[in-house]
Write a protein that holds these residues in place. Structure first.
Motif, PDB file in Angstrom:
ATOM      1  N   GLY A 190       4.263   3.793 -24.384  1.00  0.00           N
ATOM      2  CA  GLY A 190       3.400   2.708 -24.832  1.00  0.00           C
ATOM      3  C   GLY A 190       1.955   3.119 -24.961  1.00  0.00           C
ATOM      4  O   GLY A 190       1.202   2.550 -25.766  1.00  0.00           O
ATOM      5  N   GLY A 191       1.547   4.111 -24.184  1.00  0.00           N
ATOM      6  CA  GLY A 191       0.184   4.605 -24.276  1.00  0.00           C
ATOM      7  C   GLY A 191      -0.046   5.545 -25.433  1.00  0.00           C
ATOM      8  O   GLY A 191      -1.184   5.888 -25.748  1.00  0.00           O
ATOM      9  N   ARG A 284      -5.049   6.698 -23.706  1.00  0.00           N
ATOM     10  CA  ARG A 284      -5.731   6.378 -24.960  1.00  0.00           C
ATOM     11  C   ARG A 284      -6.726   7.474 -25.327  1.00  0.00           C
ATOM     12  O   ARG A 284      -6.859   7.850 -26.490  1.00  0.00           O
ATOM     13  N   LYS A 285      -7.428   7.971 -24.324  1.00  0.00           N
ATOM     14  CA  LYS A 285      -8.398   9.027 -24.595  1.00  0.00           C
ATOM     15  C   LYS A 285      -7.696  10.303 -25.037  1.00  0.00           C
ATOM     16  O   LYS A 285      -8.175  11.013 -25.918  1.00  0.00           O
ATOM     17  N   ARG A 286      -6.556  10.601 -24.433  1.00  0.00           N
ATOM     18  CA  ARG A 286      -5.819  11.799 -24.834  1.00  0.00           C
ATOM     19  C   ARG A 286      -5.324  11.664 -26.274  1.00  0.00           C
ATOM     20  O   ARG A 286      -5.353  12.623 -27.049  1.00  0.00           O
ATOM     21  N   THR A 287      -4.866  10.474 -26.653  1.00  0.00           N
ATOM     22  CA  THR A 287      -4.411  10.249 -28.020  1.00  0.00           C
ATOM     23  C   THR A 287      -5.541  10.502 -29.011  1.00  0.00           C
ATOM     24  O   THR A 287      -5.354  11.174 -30.036  1.00  0.00           O
ATOM     25  N   ALA A 288      -6.733   9.975 -28.719  1.00  0.00           N
ATOM     26  CA  ALA A 288      -7.876  10.174 -29.612  1.00  0.00           C
ATOM     27  C   ALA A 288      -8.237  11.647 -29.715  1.00  0.00           C
ATOM     28  O   ALA A 288      -8.503  12.157 -30.811  1.00  0.00           O
ATOM     29  N   GLN A 289      -8.244  12.352 -28.590  1.00  0.00           N
ATOM     30  CA  GLN A 289      -8.595  13.762 -28.599  1.00  0.00           C
ATOM     31  C   GLN A 289      -7.539  14.593 -29.316  1.00  0.00           C
ATOM     32  O   GLN A 289      -7.867  15.518 -30.071  1.00  0.00           O
ATOM     33  N   LYS A 290      -6.271  14.257 -29.114  1.00  0.00           N
ATOM     34  CA  LYS A 290      -5.188  14.994 -29.767  1.00  0.00           C
ATOM     35  C   LYS A 290      -5.268  14.851 -31.286  1.00  0.00           C
ATOM     36  O   LYS A 290      -5.145  15.842 -32.029  1.00  0.00           O
ATOM     37  N   ALA A 300      -8.593   7.258 -39.684  1.00  0.00           N
ATOM     38  CA  ALA A 300      -7.177   7.358 -39.327  1.00  0.00           C
ATOM     39  C   ALA A 300      -6.994   7.273 -37.818  1.00  0.00           C
ATOM     40  O   ALA A 300      -6.054   6.632 -37.332  1.00  0.00           O
ATOM     41  N   ILE A 301      -7.883   7.908 -37.064  1.00  0.00           N
ATOM     42  CA  ILE A 301      -7.801   7.848 -35.598  1.00  0.00           C
ATOM     43  C   ILE A 301      -8.082   6.433 -35.113  1.00  0.00           C
ATOM     44  O   ILE A 301      -7.402   5.924 -34.209  1.00  0.00           O
ATOM     45  N   MET A 302      -9.065   5.775 -35.712  1.00  0.00           N
ATOM     46  CA  MET A 302      -9.414   4.416 -35.296  1.00  0.00           C
ATOM     47  C   MET A 302      -8.274   3.437 -35.563  1.00  0.00           C
ATOM     48  O   MET A 302      -8.106   2.461 -34.825  1.00  0.00           O
ATOM     49  N   ASN A 303      -7.480   3.688 -36.587  1.00  0.00           N
ATOM     50  CA  ASN A 303      -6.331   2.831 -36.863  1.00  0.00           C
ATOM     51  C   ASN A 303      -5.290   2.918 -35.760  1.00  0.00           C
ATOM     52  O   ASN A 303      -4.508   1.987 -35.561  1.00  0.00           O
ATOM     53  N   VAL A 304      -5.279   4.022 -35.040  1.00  0.00           N
ATOM     54  CA  VAL A 304      -4.319   4.209 -33.955  1.00  0.00           C
ATOM     55  C   VAL A 304      -4.896   3.747 -32.625  1.00  0.00           C
ATOM     56  O   VAL A 304      -4.232   3.065 -31.840  1.00  0.00           O
ATOM     57  N   THR A 305      -6.136   4.113 -32.335  1.00  0.00           N
ATOM     58  CA  THR A 305      -6.734   3.814 -31.029  1.00  0.00           C
ATOM     59  C   THR A 305      -7.329   2.415 -30.958  1.00  0.00           C
ATOM     60  O   THR A 305      -7.737   1.982 -29.876  1.00  0.00           O
ATOM     61  N   LEU A 306      -7.422   1.709 -32.086  1.00  0.00           N
ATOM     62  CA  LEU A 306      -7.958   0.347 -32.158  1.00  0.00           C
ATOM     63  C   LEU A 306      -9.460   0.282 -31.972  1.00  0.00           C
ATOM     64  O   LEU A 306     -10.005  -0.804 -31.729  1.00  0.00           O
TER      65      LEU A 306
END
Length: 408
Positions: A190-191, A284-290, A300-306
């Motif tokens: 979920g994260g 969430r931070k790891r997702t943005a960094q990845k 594109a990243i903002m669409n995922v991290t909200l």
């Protein structure tokens, strides 16, 4: 005086009110009720914050000047001097610097305390009274210093590395074959996958599992199939004591349990969290960094991290080593120029060698007495496969009606 109303109209109004209304009775509220409404006007967090900062200020004074009792000190100049010293040296319990706005809020909390303490004596206001001018100057300078120290760095959650995530998922206690392990896996998935729709509501986007693997789709489907039909709407449920009947109960997982889920997972799987702030937000931070490391653009990243702004996203990502190296190369024009010159020299030398080979070939053809009378296949000797570059020249002597076919 109501000059616009006639006397007969007033009498009619009074008569109608007297007939329609009954006599009202009132009860005075007790002092406890009054106190309840007065105290409820202040948020609990405000009172808690006030107690916290006054306690820190009192501890500072007790350590530095134990002969002073703050609870009986009503000298504004003395309080101002103590506050200046406090502002300069105060740090968090972890010996880290406060954010500038946190320190300012702390001084506001101490101000609230003294306003209550001085209310029966004289007005007290750190932000206005002349006696506290040195406090305001000291606070202003210290806040500027803290802004420079923090330098806009985000001191929030720390991300987990790829190696740590692999270690977590491969740990036996994070297996989908047990209710605890399955719940933790679903929490981790979920994260990873979430984005927003037009109404700004989170919508989970789960990619299909790779063939032969048990990934996010498998774990989430299994968890949903084990949720009781009459369970609460909350997604994460408590684990039943008797798992033979059903793995999960109908009640939602507690807030404290859920908020510490990732930290608990790291402790179970042996992830070192020393000097790191590992919280649920770390996913969430790891997702943005990845995604940033993979070269995706900010939108594109903002669409995922909200995230709703670039500034908010930048707090969750940093430049990786490759990006830093590329930027460092761009800041060295002298070296770049030298490298380009060297490459151009090598290229020119190769062009000269190729042209010389063609001249030799042409000279050989000129020695022949008879021209070509039929189709001939000529192979041009090349040093390497990619020699046919721009500005490559072929020289033909005593030829007519010829066709050139260039193939790799």
């Amino acid at each position: 005086r109501l000059n616009h109303l006639e006397n007969n109209q007033l009498s009619e109004i009074h008569k109608s009110l007297s007939k329609s209304s009954n006599k009202e009775t009132f009860d005075r509220p007790c002092i406890e009720t009054l106190q309840k409404y007065v105290s409820s006007a202040k948020p609990k967090n405000t009172n808690k914050n006030t107690r916290l900062w006054v306690s820190r200020f009192e501890s500072f004074v007790n350590d530095t000047q134990p002969n002073i009792d703050l609870m009986t000190l009503y000298d504004k100049k003395a309080i101002a001097m103590l506050l200046c010293e406090f502002i300069i040296v105060i740090q968090t319990k972890d010996k880290k610097e406060y954010k500038a706005n946190s320190l300012y809020n702390g001084i506001c909390a101490i101000n609230r305390f003294y306003q209550e303490m001085f209310k029966d004596r004289e007005p007290f206001n750190i932000h206005e009274d002349f006696e506290f001018r040195i406090v305001r100057d000291t606070l202003h300078t210290r806040m500027i210093e803290l802004e420079e120290i923090n330098n806009g760095e985000y001191n929030g959650a720390d991300p987990l590395t790829d190696e740590e995530m692999v270690k977590i998922f491969e740990h036996p206690d994070i297996s989908s074959n047990s209710p605890d392990g399955l719940l933790r896996r679903v929490f981790l998935w979920g994260g990873y996958y979430h984005q927003t729709n037009s109404n700004q509501q989170p919508v989970h986007i789960i990619p299909p599992d790779e063939p032969g693997t048990y990934g996010a789709c498998h774990d989430i489907r299994k968890y949903l199939s084990l949720r009781p039909n009459n369970a609460e709407e909350n997604f994460f449920l408590r684990i039943n004591k008797d798992i033979e009947e059903n793995w999960y109960s109908t009640f939602h997982l507690g807030r404290d349990k859920l908020s510490g889920m990732l930290k608990e997972i790291c402790n179970i799987t042996g992830i070192d969290c020393t000097n790191r702030r590992i919280v649920n937000h770390s996913l969430r931070k790891r997702t943005a960094q990845k995604l940033n490391d993979e070269g995706l653009d900010s939108q594109a990243i903002m669409n995922v991290t909200l995230h709703r702004s670039i500034a908010g996203l930048n707090a969750y990502r940093t430049q990786n080593e490759k990006q830093k190296l590329d930027i460092a190369k761009l800041t060295l024009p002298g070296i770049s120029k030298d490298i380009s010159m060297q490459e151009n020299l090598e290229k020119s030398a190769e062009d000269l060698n190729t042209e010389q080979r063609i001249e030799n070939l042409s000279s050989q053809e000129e020695t022949k007495t008879e021209p070509f009378t039929e189709i001939q296949n000529i192979t041009i000797p090349l040093k390497r496969k990619d020699d046919l570059i721009d500005n490559f020249r072929l020289k033909f002597v005593k030829c007519s009606n010829f066709t050139i076919n260039i193939t790799k």
